[in-house]
Design an enzyme around this catalytic site. Structure first.
Site, PDB file in Angstrom:
ATOM      1  N   ASP A  92       6.543 -13.670  16.011  1.00  0.00           N
ATOM      2  CA  ASP A  92       5.245 -13.015  16.132  1.00  0.00           C
ATOM      3  C   ASP A  92       5.127 -12.521  17.560  1.00  0.00           C
ATOM      4  O   ASP A  92       5.639 -13.156  18.481  1.00  0.00           O
ATOM      5  CB  ASP A  92       4.093 -14.001  15.857  1.00  0.00           C
ATOM      6  CG  ASP A  92       3.790 -14.867  17.067  1.00  0.00           C
ATOM      7  OD1 ASP A  92       4.528 -15.852  17.273  1.00  0.00           O
ATOM      8  OD2 ASP A  92       2.850 -14.559  17.822  1.00  0.00           O
ATOM      9  N   CYS A 107       5.189   9.458  12.459  1.00  0.00           N
ATOM     10  CA  CYS A 107       6.378  10.304  12.635  1.00  0.00           C
ATOM     11  C   CYS A 107       6.487  11.373  11.552  1.00  0.00           C
ATOM     12  O   CYS A 107       7.035  12.441  11.790  1.00  0.00           O
ATOM     13  CB  CYS A 107       7.641   9.446  12.683  1.00  0.00           C
ATOM     14  SG  CYS A 107       7.753   8.515  14.222  1.00  0.00           S
TER      15      CYS A 107
HETATM   16 ZN   LIG Z   1       7.473   6.338  13.460  1.00  0.00          ZN
END
Ligand SMILES: [Zn+2]
Length: 380
Positions: free
Chosen positions: A263, A306
């Site tokens: 984590d 993206c």
């Molecule tokens: Zn990305």
């Protein structure tokens, strides 16, 4: 509750499956941190989209705000934050020792002042387990004494002794239905103390074991040593969790050393500074070099950011302080961490993990600034 499916023939890496009340977790796994009941800037739908299997909740913070009565009234933490998948809660020990103003360490816990309003509070094994029972997490952690890396050998020894005694006390407390409990091994980077602590904690028979006392500002080689001194004493057929770690390269190195769970606040923390993680290291999207860069943050990445936005646009958003910019960087960074670990599972399954590990490490250039951000993350 944990099936060890495969151990890599060339490294110590393992492929496993953990079954919890709220679903199955494939390991190795990365757990995003939901400090205040929210993984910063991401909603549950985005968390699921980036491939999150389990998140971490902070007992200390949730205990202080909004308080247990509110979470209880909501029907537990899953229902309060509307996250249907597994949750691991820490015990609050780490925050009490790093964030709060400690007033007195007593035999059954710590008297401290809230970092928020200075009110006097008490947290010990009994209280930490009761809070986690009410939060209803799938995995509860024992309350431990986590000293800073600057602690003397004597201080680390008393932390180890206290950690063992408190682990015993935690073990006896009632838990939520089918709630698992993990023990924590302390001992700094001292081999003898690590072994001693690991043997005692394992003797108490927990559902899994965490390596604590790492990510407390220590240099990277010491962190690896602490893990290497602990892992040989942990049972093969139970999950192992390195607390508060790390960068993608560190996670890859720790998977190769036989750790299953991680984590870290890094993916969302550095996103807020305009930094993006890639498989080759980090880039500061704010930089002038990206003013007319029409490519995505990382070529080939399948995250929402993206697929939809260019570096030029994200750079603009960050420079004019538009919330969308840091949200999209958080989406990309969280997706990157989840997919680096998912690829490790795929390669473990295919028997090609050692090559994946070697190539990943060779291609990744660590940044000093990011390592500093990790040290700073000790506070939360
Ligand atoms: Zn990305």
């Amino acid at each position: 509750m944990f099936d060890l499916l495969k151990t890599d023939s060339k490294t110590r890496a393992r492929l496993g499956r953990m079954t919890t009340t709220h679903g199955v977790v494939e390991t190795p796994v990365f757990m995003p941190v939901g400090t205040q009941g929210s993984v910063k800037a991401l909603d549950p739908r985005e968390l699921e989209e980036v491939g999150t299997q389990i998140i971490l909740g902070n007992t200390y913070h949730l205990f202080i705000r909004p308080g247990l009565d509110i979470i209880n009234e909501a029907g537990g933490l899953h229902s309060f934050i509307n996250w249907p998948k597994p949750i691991l809660t820490d015990s609050g020990g780490f925050q009490v020792f790093s964030l709060a103003k400690i007033r007195k360490i007593r035999p059954h816990g710590v008297e401290f002042r809230s970092h928020l309003d200075g009110s006097l509070l008490f947290l010990g094994p009994r209280e930490a387990m009761e809070i986690q029972r009410m939060l209803g997490s799938d995995i509860a952690m024992v309350f431990d004494d986590c000293p800073p890396h600057t602690a003397t050998a004597k201080e680390v020894r008393s932390a180890v002794e206290r950690t063992i005694r408190w682990a015993e006390e935690c073990r006896e407390q009632p838990r939520a239905k089918r709630q698992m409990i993990f023990g924590i091994v302390q001992g700094g980077s001292h081999p003898v103390l690590r072994e001693e602590c690991a043997r005692a904690i394992v003797g108490l028979e927990f559902d899994g074991y965490a390596i604590g006392g790492v990510s407390v500002g220590e240099p990277e080689p010491e962190m690896f040593k602490a893990v290497e001194y602990t892992v040989p004493f942990l049972p093969e057929n139970q999950p192992r969790y390195a607390m508060g770690l790390g960068t993608p390269a560190q996670i890859m190195e720790l998977i190769a050393r036989g750790v299953d769970m991680f984590d870290c606040v890094l993916p969302t923390r550095v996103a807020r500074n305009g930094t993006a993680f890639t498989r080759k290291g980090t880039i500061s999207i704010k930089g002038g070099a990206f003013k007319r860069d029409w490519s995505p943050i990382e070529e080939g990445c399948t995250c929402y950011a993206c697929r939809h936005f260019t570096r030029a646009y994200l750079r603009h958003l960050l420079n004019v302080n538009e919330i969308l910019g840091l949200r999209m960087l958080s989406v990309h960074n969280s997706h990157l961490f989840a997919s680096v670990v998912a690829d490790a599972r795929t390669h473990l399954m295919a028997g090609t993990f050692a090559d994946y590990h070697r190539e990943f490490i060779a291609g990744y250039v660590p940044t000093r600034r990011v390592l500093a951000a990790r040290a700073q993350s000790s506070a939360t």
